[in-house]
Scaffold this motif. Structure first.
Motif, PDB file in Angstrom:
ATOM      1  N   GLN A  84      35.901  18.993  26.889  1.00 17.96           N
ATOM      2  CA  GLN A  84      35.748  18.673  25.470  1.00 17.96           C
ATOM      3  C   GLN A  84      35.159  17.278  25.286  1.00 17.96           C
ATOM      4  O   GLN A  84      34.287  17.073  24.441  1.00 17.96           O
ATOM      5  N   GLY A  85      35.623  16.323  26.077  1.00 17.40           N
ATOM      6  CA  GLY A  85      35.109  14.965  25.989  1.00 17.40           C
ATOM      7  C   GLY A  85      33.650  14.875  26.392  1.00 17.40           C
ATOM      8  O   GLY A  85      32.852  14.168  25.761  1.00 17.40           O
ATOM      9  N   THR A  86      33.306  15.607  27.439  1.00 15.84           N
ATOM     10  CA  THR A  86      31.920  15.637  27.900  1.00 15.84           C
ATOM     11  C   THR A  86      31.015  16.238  26.832  1.00 15.84           C
ATOM     12  O   THR A  86      29.933  15.713  26.553  1.00 15.84           O
ATOM     13  N   GLU A  87      31.465  17.323  26.229  1.00 18.86           N
ATOM     14  CA  GLU A  87      30.680  17.964  25.172  1.00 18.86           C
ATOM     15  C   GLU A  87      30.527  17.037  23.960  1.00 18.86           C
ATOM     16  O   GLU A  87      29.440  16.911  23.409  1.00 18.86           O
ATOM     17  N   ALA A 120      23.186  16.949  32.497  1.00 13.52           N
ATOM     18  CA  ALA A 120      24.197  15.953  32.879  1.00 13.52           C
ATOM     19  C   ALA A 120      25.598  16.465  32.580  1.00 13.52           C
ATOM     20  O   ALA A 120      26.512  16.315  33.403  1.00 13.52           O
ATOM     21  N   GLN A 121      25.784  17.091  31.430  1.00 16.87           N
ATOM     22  CA  GLN A 121      27.094  17.652  31.086  1.00 16.87           C
ATOM     23  C   GLN A 121      27.514  18.706  32.110  1.00 16.87           C
ATOM     24  O   GLN A 121      28.664  18.728  32.550  1.00 16.87           O
ATOM     25  N   GLN A 122      26.589  19.554  32.478  1.00 12.14           N
ATOM     26  CA  GLN A 122      26.879  20.608  33.445  1.00 12.14           C
ATOM     27  C   GLN A 122      27.255  20.009  34.801  1.00 12.14           C
ATOM     28  O   GLN A 122      28.235  20.422  35.427  1.00 12.14           O
ATOM     29  N   GLN A 145      31.280  18.657  38.975  1.00 12.18           N
ATOM     30  CA  GLN A 145      31.889  17.671  39.869  1.00 12.18           C
ATOM     31  C   GLN A 145      33.386  17.519  39.630  1.00 12.18           C
ATOM     32  O   GLN A 145      34.147  17.314  40.559  1.00 12.18           O
ATOM     33  N   LEU A 146      33.793  17.621  38.379  1.00 12.39           N
ATOM     34  CA  LEU A 146      35.197  17.415  38.049  1.00 12.39           C
ATOM     35  C   LEU A 146      35.986  18.718  38.031  1.00 12.39           C
ATOM     36  O   LEU A 146      37.165  18.716  37.720  1.00 12.39           O
ATOM     37  N   GLY A 147      35.330  19.817  38.334  1.00 12.15           N
ATOM     38  CA  GLY A 147      36.035  21.084  38.439  1.00 12.15           C
ATOM     39  C   GLY A 147      36.313  21.753  37.118  1.00 12.15           C
ATOM     40  O   GLY A 147      37.166  22.621  37.021  1.00 12.15           O
ATOM     41  N   SER A 148      35.604  21.374  36.096  1.00  9.68           N
ATOM     42  CA  SER A 148      35.802  22.003  34.793  1.00  9.68           C
ATOM     43  C   SER A 148      34.512  22.689  34.358  1.00  9.68           C
ATOM     44  O   SER A 148      34.084  22.569  33.225  1.00  9.68           O
TER      45      SER A 148
END
Length: 64
Positions: free
Chosen positions: A20-23, A44-46, A51-54
């Motif tokens: 959610q924060g990335t989006e 970049a979001q993808q 990388q963070l597993g989400s």
């Protein structure tokens, strides 16, 4: 231990909040730049989510 490993440890269990924060950050950047760099922001979001597993797709409902 690398910085990324430390970050992953801190965020473990909060994958939905990370996504959610990335989006939200990407959307804010798109709004400021008039979507000029939208494809780069999406990439970049993808990559961050992978990388963070989400890396759950946007349309998939949250896991319970």
């Amino acid at each position: 231990m690398s910085m990324l490993d430390k970050l992953k440890g801190l965020l473990k269990g909060h994958e939905d909040q990370v996504q959610q924060g990335t989006e939200k950050a990407g959307d804010a950047f798109d709004a400021k730049t008039g979507n000029k760099y939208q494809s780069q922001v999406d990439t970049a979001q993808q990559k961050i989510n992978e990388q963070l597993g989400s890396d759950r797709p946007k349309d998939e409902p949250p896991r319970i």
